[in-house]
Design a protein around this motif. Structure first.
Motif, PDB file in Angstrom:
ATOM      1  N   SER A 170       0.997  44.536  30.177  1.00  0.00           N
ATOM      2  CA  SER A 170       0.383  45.392  29.146  1.00  0.00           C
ATOM      3  C   SER A 170       1.411  45.976  28.193  1.00  0.00           C
ATOM      4  O   SER A 170       1.076  46.364  27.071  1.00  0.00           O
ATOM      5  N   ASN A 171       2.673  46.046  28.629  1.00  0.00           N
ATOM      6  CA  ASN A 171       3.745  46.570  27.775  1.00  0.00           C
ATOM      7  C   ASN A 171       4.758  45.487  27.420  1.00  0.00           C
ATOM      8  O   ASN A 171       5.922  45.796  27.122  1.00  0.00           O
ATOM      9  N   SER A 172       4.313  44.237  27.441  1.00  0.00           N
ATOM     10  CA  SER A 172       5.211  43.102  27.239  1.00  0.00           C
ATOM     11  C   SER A 172       5.942  43.172  25.900  1.00  0.00           C
ATOM     12  O   SER A 172       7.156  42.950  25.833  1.00  0.00           O
ATOM     13  N   ASP A 173       5.223  43.488  24.828  1.00  0.00           N
ATOM     14  CA  ASP A 173       5.843  43.521  23.498  1.00  0.00           C
ATOM     15  C   ASP A 173       6.932  44.594  23.425  1.00  0.00           C
ATOM     16  O   ASP A 173       8.009  44.369  22.851  1.00  0.00           O
ATOM     17  N   LYS A 174       6.650  45.749  24.002  1.00  0.00           N
ATOM     18  CA  LYS A 174       7.632  46.839  23.970  1.00  0.00           C
ATOM     19  C   LYS A 174       8.863  46.487  24.798  1.00  0.00           C
ATOM     20  O   LYS A 174       9.989  46.824  24.427  1.00  0.00           O
ATOM     21  N   LEU A 175       8.660  45.807  25.920  1.00  0.00           N
ATOM     22  CA  LEU A 175       9.787  45.403  26.758  1.00  0.00           C
ATOM     23  C   LEU A 175      10.655  44.358  26.055  1.00  0.00           C
ATOM     24  O   LEU A 175      11.884  44.359  26.189  1.00  0.00           O
ATOM     25  N   LYS A 176      10.001  43.475  25.290  1.00  0.00           N
ATOM     26  CA  LYS A 176      10.763  42.472  24.540  1.00  0.00           C
ATOM     27  C   LYS A 176      11.609  43.121  23.455  1.00  0.00           C
ATOM     28  O   LYS A 176      12.726  42.677  23.162  1.00  0.00           O
ATOM     29  N   GLN A 177      11.096  44.185  22.854  1.00  0.00           N
ATOM     30  CA  GLN A 177      11.825  44.860  21.784  1.00  0.00           C
ATOM     31  C   GLN A 177      13.134  45.464  22.293  1.00  0.00           C
ATOM     32  O   GLN A 177      14.123  45.509  21.572  1.00  0.00           O
ATOM     33  N   VAL A 178      13.130  45.924  23.530  1.00  0.00           N
ATOM     34  CA  VAL A 178      14.345  46.515  24.101  1.00  0.00           C
ATOM     35  C   VAL A 178      15.115  45.489  24.944  1.00  0.00           C
ATOM     36  O   VAL A 178      16.033  45.854  25.678  1.00  0.00           O
ATOM     37  N   ARG A 179      14.717  44.215  24.854  1.00  0.00           N
ATOM     38  CA  ARG A 179      15.398  43.111  25.549  1.00  0.00           C
ATOM     39  C   ARG A 179      15.452  43.313  27.071  1.00  0.00           C
ATOM     40  O   ARG A 179      16.465  43.023  27.713  1.00  0.00           O
ATOM     41  N   SER A 180      14.353  43.813  27.620  1.00  0.00           N
ATOM     42  CA  SER A 180      14.289  44.002  29.071  1.00  0.00           C
ATOM     43  C   SER A 180      13.786  42.724  29.749  1.00  0.00           C
ATOM     44  O   SER A 180      12.862  42.077  29.263  1.00  0.00           O
ATOM     45  N   ASP A 181      14.388  42.379  30.887  1.00  0.00           N
ATOM     46  CA  ASP A 181      13.960  41.203  31.652  1.00  0.00           C
ATOM     47  C   ASP A 181      13.103  41.603  32.848  1.00  0.00           C
ATOM     48  O   ASP A 181      13.037  40.881  33.848  1.00  0.00           O
ATOM     49  N   LEU A 182      12.454  42.778  32.741  1.00  0.00           N
ATOM     50  CA  LEU A 182      11.656  43.284  33.861  1.00  0.00           C
ATOM     51  C   LEU A 182      10.562  42.303  34.268  1.00  0.00           C
ATOM     52  O   LEU A 182      10.385  42.021  35.455  1.00  0.00           O
ATOM     53  N   GLU A 183       9.823  41.781  33.295  1.00  0.00           N
ATOM     54  CA  GLU A 183       8.714  40.888  33.637  1.00  0.00           C
ATOM     55  C   GLU A 183       9.227  39.634  34.345  1.00  0.00           C
ATOM     56  O   GLU A 183       8.612  39.161  35.307  1.00  0.00           O
ATOM     57  N   LEU A 184      10.369  39.107  33.896  1.00  0.00           N
ATOM     58  CA  LEU A 184      10.942  37.935  34.560  1.00  0.00           C
ATOM     59  C   LEU A 184      11.339  38.268  35.992  1.00  0.00           C
ATOM     60  O   LEU A 184      11.115  37.462  36.911  1.00  0.00           O
TER      61      LEU A 184
END
Length: 381
Positions: A170-184
């Motif tokens: 649900s927060n994928s776009d925001k995580l991509k903006q900060v270059r987080s690899d949390l989802e991976l």
């Protein structure tokens, strides 16, 4: 505060305690053996010899003098115990009122909200609710969000990734903006759980659907898929790292950090950081105030600490410039200024060197360049 002297004093007490214990154990064991030996002799001897046997035992106890030996060991321990509080008293200054600025006005509401926020971000919701109720404050705005975060973390402790994955998606776009690899990280853990169930085909299908999309992390995804070749003996494979509990710990830390980041909060408690940094600063400040007690130092009117305190990097949140000439830290009234030669001094230093503007130029103290005052420009860090 000299922590080494406190540690040395504590170590001396601990060592004396160990020696006292060893000596006491040794003497008790020796007495026990002698008594057992005497009892054995008494059982085999005639009644007429009992008196002489007991006399020999008494003589032996007198020669050994166990009480004196125990007293000597205890005396050394007591000496160390007596000195230890004196070391603590010397190093620990309990009167910190000298470093307190009584002209600082606190907003009670803000302070209460900070404390309540600390309890909630630590997961202590019952204590936070009790604190809010007793202070009469309105509910802390971050309570609901931190409650959700801890529900996700509790699920992860039970190896349930669904709440964490739902939040990450649900927060994928925001995580991509900060270059987080949390989802991976979360997808990888789920993949490994599927593979651990020996269902390789299901794991491959999951990787195609959810992990292949992370094209920027191709080496990691390749390693995950290749680990299936060792599925029955992963512990002895080149991919045994996937069995490490650190993978879960890192995912928990990353989720906590990114959750707080999206809330506009730091991943570490501001209150904890403030108190920890303050406890490191306080001994230095108290020592300085004690030294300057006879020079009428007025701490109440100071805008910054009167002495430099070297805090670790984790407590440094912004750039700081110190003038290389005056050794003063820059401020709003005394900003860093870059001269035409490229060297940087504080504004007040430049004013002094130019005699408060009466001279249009002066020589840079670090190179032979003539500095034109009108060409000095303020730097912003």
């Amino acid at each position: 505060m000299d922590l080494k002297s406190i540690k040395d004093a504590f170590d001396r007490v601990a060592n004396k305690q160990k020696l006292s214990y060893s000596k006491t154990h040794e003497i008790v064991q020796m007495l026990s053996q002698e008594i057992d030996k005497a009892l054995s002799i008494l059982q085999e001897a005639s009644p007429f010899d009992h008196r002489s046997i007991l006399a020999d035992v008494k003589k032996m106890f007198t020669e050994i003098s166990p009480v004196n030996q125990l007293e000597a060991a205890e005396k050394e321990l007591n000496v160390a115990l007596t000195k230890y509080p004196k070391v603590l008293e010397k190093q620990l200054n309990t009167d910190i009122s000298k470093a307190y600025r009584n002209n600082v006005e606190f907003d009670t509401h803000i302070v209460n909200q900070i404390i309540a926020n600390f309890f909630y971000r630590q997961g202590m919701f019952d204590i936070g609710d009790c604190f809010v109720a007793e202070t009469g404050e309105s509910e802390c705005s971050t309570r609901k969000s931190f409650k959700e975060m801890y529900q996700i973390l509790e699920a992860m402790k039970g190896r349930d990734l669904e709440p964490a994955l739902n939040w990450a998606v649900s927060n994928s776009d925001k995580l991509k903006q900060v270059r987080s690899d949390l989802e991976l990280k979360l997808r990888s853990l789920h993949f490994l759980e599927i593979a651990e169930g020996k269902n390789s085909q299901e794991a491959i299908n999951y990787a195609r659907k959810h992990i292949a999309v992370f094209a920027d992390s191709l080496p990691e995804t390749q390693k995950l898929v290749c680990s299936l070749l060792w599925n029955k003996n992963l512990v002895k494979s080149p991919y045994s790292e996937f069995l490490s509990p650190a993978l879960w710990d890192n995912a928990v830390k990353e989720l906590t950090r990114q959750y707080c980041n999206l809330l506009g909060e730091s991943s570490e408690s501001p209150l904890s950081i403030t108190i920890t940094a303050g406890t490191q600063t306080l001994p230095v400040l108290l020592k300085y105030i004690n030294v300057m007690a006879n020079k009428k130092l007025d701490l109440q009117n100071m805008e910054q600490l009167p002495v430099a305190v070297a805090l670790p990097k984790e407590y440094q949140f912004h750039s700081v410039f110190v003038c290389p000439v005056s050794k003063e830290q820059s401020s709003d009234d005394n900003p860093p200024m870059m001269m035409s030669c490229g060297h940087v001094l504080c504004k007040q230093t430049i004013n002094r060197m130019s005699k408060n503007g009466s001279k249009s130029s002066f020589k840079c103290p670090y190179c032979p360049t003539d500095v034109d005052i009108s060409r000095c420009r303020q730097l912003h860090f």
